[in-house]
Design an enzyme around this catalytic site. Structure first.
Site, PDB file in Angstrom:
ATOM      1  CE  LYS A  64       8.957 -17.565  29.757  1.00  0.00           C
ATOM      2  NZ  LYS A  64       9.083 -18.484  28.621  1.00  0.00           N
ATOM      3  CB  THR A  65      12.877 -21.924  29.103  1.00  0.00           C
ATOM      4  OG1 THR A  65      12.402 -20.648  28.678  1.00  0.00           O
ATOM      5  CG2 THR A  65      13.133 -22.804  27.896  1.00  0.00           C
ATOM      6  CG  ASP A 252       6.916 -20.770  26.712  1.00  0.00           C
ATOM      7  OD1 ASP A 252       6.754 -20.273  27.843  1.00  0.00           O
ATOM      8  OD2 ASP A 252       7.978 -20.664  26.067  1.00  0.00           O
ATOM      9  CD  GLU A 253       6.867 -16.078  26.908  1.00  0.00           C
ATOM     10  OE1 GLU A 253       6.141 -15.388  27.650  1.00  0.00           O
ATOM     11  OE2 GLU A 253       8.103 -16.026  26.918  1.00  0.00           O
ATOM     12  CD  GLN A 337       8.398 -11.264  31.909  1.00  0.00           C
ATOM     13  OE1 GLN A 337       9.217 -10.974  31.036  1.00  0.00           O
ATOM     14  NE2 GLN A 337       8.523 -12.344  32.658  1.00  0.00           N
ATOM     15  NE  ARG A 683      13.503  -8.339  30.348  1.00  0.00           N
ATOM     16  CZ  ARG A 683      13.080  -9.568  30.570  1.00  0.00           C
ATOM     17  NH1 ARG A 683      13.588 -10.563  29.874  1.00  0.00           N
ATOM     18  NH2 ARG A 683      12.176  -9.833  31.485  1.00  0.00           N
TER      19      ARG A 683
END
Length: 871
Positions: A64-65, A252-253, A337, A683
């Site tokens: 995504k980044t 973002d997020e 998330q 993770r």
């Protein structure tokens, strides 16, 4: 002949932009910018879809980044906007710096002139400084930190004659921060919530606090957005300026935004009005204490229902927006998330994106570049049990890899031993410790792992907070114990002589230092001498005399009291436990749990001296961030990180999912806990290892636990049951298998030490009794062929069939090892039994496998039946 045109008759030429699909646009696209190479089809679609609202649902490890950064590069390279016309919002300064760095690499030059790339608060602060006078501030206003906020609130409490011990300033600071995170001004705070503090004075104190901030030319972090929202609502002309300035908005997020951040974005993301509003700037509904949306938006959001109009818009602004133009806003996030609800994040913000922006395009990034197939399948199957989600399934083109393992342990100590041995084995295979992480649900779980790592000599680091023994409350408690152990420990005495507050300020401490230096004696002896004089004021002298007397009494009790009991006595009689019980801050409960864990950790040592020597070894280890070390952190701190090997201990009901979260938030809390499990699993790149313990000490009391319901929600095809490597684990039905020394192959040589000889003797004895691996299924060995995972969450997992052979408790080197935690007990009422710690007693009550026993000397105790044997 050249004819000149009069200036007044010159027709202005509008700025030119290549028409979509035209020759110029297609020719520019044919150049094929390098930054688009390597993107998968979904990522490329997210980058190139520039017009209209876009929601990019980016699962863990889907890049995504890169998408967000490449999208900005694409906007700039296509000439759709200048750098100053792009608003790009992140959650951390680190993320903003990384984004600028990546943009420079993509475009081949440093990115300059992007003043609107930053965090919510940094951008909000920038806007507020431009319009400070509209918030009754000057442009050079100060932003207060938490400590300054608390000091200011203490002054207000004193002015109102409110007991700050019963109603702590830090608690009020937390309430005000929560109100600001929801976009509530003092007049908008519901009366029921205002009544939660100081018998209904919460709202008045909030208003007084805001007035005081204006006088001091100061703002807190919540004001950086709250004042923006107020200015935008009350001055639509200013809002219109920013709406026209920002041609593209990127967030973002998005799943982690709170209500205030949501309202701020909604105001800026509306297309600017085509006509100037003629209505005055007074906000309808303000006099009634309502939010200026259609209806009471705040109450609508809190109840979970959607508001009837776009949030964040005033009534006149809503009427003015008659243009068909849609704002170009792109929000990147993952509803699976969203794990920060406890600090105000609203997962509903991302769930209702299509409602807020009709016609929005939703692009799902489901190809994971991080984890193996089995890990992704387990994580996807787990999160699919959540109802409040938009839905996506992570996939990978990589190999399936190793299955997710689930391991049961007898107790938390064995859990730590097993994980420690597993890490050593991974290290022997040549893997770096930096690629190993242990993710716990609660910070107090870290203590046993830290102790185990010190014993094994494994370097470790704690991410997102101090190590267990470096926490303030632990250092304070240890300081008390150090002074008891050594009255000459001046550093420890100085730390706690006024903790909790006893009215012994800096002047008193300085007097003690002066006296100690003159007479060349420790501070404690100086205090003993000073209290017999008139050098101190009566109140301070009395407090100091009490401290000296307490330490004398505790030192005398040390000779006749167990060191664990003494520690509890010290914490209680000193008032230190009570201090945290009265503290209303969010972390007070966690600090109390840490103190209980500290007392529990002392049981492993023979005396106070041995415990303190162990602590000195733990505290002595220093390591830099560059060292190769195991990472230890909470699941919340692990967001955004990734490791080759991830251990997930403590998957038990009450701990994970957290009972407190379930009690306070119900189903919404359960779904957030499940999202937390999803984050933990994703993770891991190569291995994810889940552990649970059958017995765990919670709030200072041993409790029999059951495995987490989340284990039932994992897919059987992607999970493997393994046995604990920590020594004692599960055995037969109600009985343990063979000793942990049974595996002779695990030892490279034999020894002649007494402990080794006893282990060999026990091994032979177990074989003779039929308790070895062939007879009882092996210590901790699940019969994997019979083990199954049920998809139902209504009952605990069925770990297959176990050997039905029972035998008595096993003793290894003088230590009684418990057998199991069956649902029925083999003991009867009035049975005479023996417990290795409490001695002889008689059974008075039976509850499943838990016995209440009246011991001859220790009194009545509640124990698990496997810890006792017939007398």
């Amino acid at each position: 002949m050249i004819r000149m045109t009069e200036p007044s008759k010159i027709t202005s030429v509008p700025d030119h932009q290549p028409a979509a699909g035209g020759i110029a646009a297609r020719a520019r696209a044919s150049v094929g910018p390098k930054y688009l190479t390597g993107l998968n089809p979904e990522q490329r679609e997210a980058v190139e879809t520039l017009d209209g609202p876009v929601l990019v649902l980016a699962g863990a490890g889907t890049g995504k980044t890169r998408v967000l950064t490449t999208r900005i590069a694409h906007i700039l390279s296509q000439g759709r906007a200048r750098p100053a016309e792009i608003l790009s919002v992140t959650f951390t300064n680190k993320a903003a710096r990384e984004m600028k760095h990546r943009l420079g690499q993509m475009l081949g030059h440093a990115v300059e002139g992007m003043p609107w790339l930053g965090t919510f608060h940094s951008i909000g602060g920038r806007i507020l400084r431009f319009h400070a006078e509209l918030a009754q501030l000057k442009s050079n206003f100060t932003v207060l930190d938490v400590d300054d906020q608390v000091r200011l609130l203490k002054q207000l409490l004193q002015a109102e004659s409110i007991d700050d011990k019963r109603w702590p300033a830090r608690m009020l600071a937390g309430l005000i921060d929560g109100w600001k995170n929801r976009g509530l001004t003092p007049s908008q705070v519901p009366s029921g919530e205002a009544a939660m503090f100081a018998n209904g004075k919460g709202g008045k104190l909030y208003a007084s606090y805001q007035e005081r901030l204006k006088i001091l030319n100061a703002a807190d972090f919540g004001d950086l957005l709250l004042e923006n929202i107020r200015i935008f609502r009350e001055h639509p002309d200013i809002l219109r300026q920013y709406q026209q300035r920002f041609k593209f908005i990127l967030v973002d997020e998005y799943q982690d935004t709170n209500v205030a951040q949501y309202l701020w974005l909604r105001l800026l993301s509306q297309a600017p009005a085509t006509t100037k509003p003629t209505t005055p700037t007074v906000i309808p509904g303000r006099a009634e204490g309502l939010n200026p949306e259609s209806g009471d938006e705040t109450s609508a959001r809190d109840s979970g229902s959607a508001p009837s109009a776009h949030p964040g818009m005033t009534e006149h602004a809503a009427v003015a927006v008659a243009t068909p133009h849609v704002k170009n806003i792109c929000c990147v996030g993952d509803d699976d998330q969203s794990i920060y609800g406890w600090r105000g994040a609203e997962v509903d913000n991302i769930l209702r994106f299509e409602h807020d922006f009709p016609g929005a395009k939703v692009i799902r990034l489901e190809r994971n570049y991080r984890s193996t197939g089995h890990i992704l399948a387990a994580a996807s199957h787990l999160i699919a049990h959540n109802e409040g989600r938009l839905g996506k399934t992570l996939r990978t083109e990589d190999q399936d890899g190793e299955k997710v393992t689930v391991t049961g342990s007898w107790d938390s100590e064995e859990e730590a031993r097993g994980i420690g041995e597993e890490i050593e084995q991974i290290q022997r295979q040549g893997e770096k410790l930096n690629e190993i992480a242990i993710l716990v649900r609660a910070s107090y779980q870290m203590r046993e792992f830290e102790d185990r790592f010190v014993t094994l000599g494994l370097p470790y680091r704690v991410i997102g907070g101090p190590r267990f023994y470096e926490r303030a409350e632990i250092r304070d408690a240890l300081a008390y114990l150090r002074v008891i152990n050594s009255p000459a420990d001046d550093l420890a005495f100085e730390r706690i002589v006024n903790v909790p507050k006893r009215g012994l300020g800096d002047a008193t401490i300085q007097m003690l230092h002066d006296h100690a230096r003159k007479r060349r004696i420790p501070l404690f002896e100086a205090a003993r001498a000073v209290v017999e004089t008139d050098e101190l004021k009566p109140k301070a002298r009395g407090s100091l005399r009490d401290v000296v007397a307490q330490f004398d009494r505790w030192r005398a009790q040390r000779e006749v009291t167990a060191h664990t009991d003494l520690a509890q006595i010290v914490l209680d009689e000193s008032g230190y436990t009570e201090m945290w019980q009265k503290d209303r801050s969010a972390d007070a409960a966690g600090r109390l749990e840490n103190l209980k864990e500290l007392v529990r950790s002392m049981e492993e040592f023979e005396n106070l001296q041995g415990f303190l020597e162990h602590i000195s070894l733990v505290m002595d280890r220093e390591g830099g961030a560059e060292d190769d070390a195991v990472s230890l952190m909470t699941l919340h701190s692990a967001k955004g990180l990734e490791f080759d090997n991830v251990f997930l201990p403590g998957w038990e009901e009450g701990l994970f999912p957290s009972q407190r979260t379930l009690d306070e938030q119900g189903r919404a809390g359960l779904e957030e806990e499940r999202r937390l499990g999803h984050v933990g699993l994703t993770r891991a790149r190569r291995r994810a290892m889940i552990y649970f313990a059958t017995n765990r000490r919670i709030h200072g009391t041993w409790s029999t636990t059951i495995p987490s319901r989340f284990l039932d929600e994992l897919p059987a095809a992607n999970v493997e049951i393994t046995e604990s490597k920590g020594g004692s684990a599960w055995g037969g039905t109600g009985g343990y298998g063979a000793s942990r020394f049974d595996d002779m192959e695990a030892f490279g040589s034999t020894y002649s030490t007494p402990g080794w000889q006893r282990a060999q003797a026990n091994r032979e004895g177990n074989r003779n009794r039929g308790g070895g691996r062939n007879g009882g299924g092996g210590r901790g060995s699940f019969e994997e062929e019979a083990a199954t995972f049920s998809s139902s969450s209504s009952s605990g997992p069925d770990f297959g069939s176990f050997s039905s052979r029972r035998r008595g408790p096993l003793t290894i080197e003088g230590e009684l090892v418990a057998k199991s935690t069956g649902t029925t007990s083999e003991f009867s009422l009035s049975d005479r039994v023996f417990h290795q710690k409490f001695g002889y007693g008689r059974v008075t009550k039976i509850d499943g496998n838990k016995l209440t026993i009246a011991f001859d000397k220790a009194g009545e105790k509640k124990v698990v039946d496997s810890f006792v044997q017939r007398a």
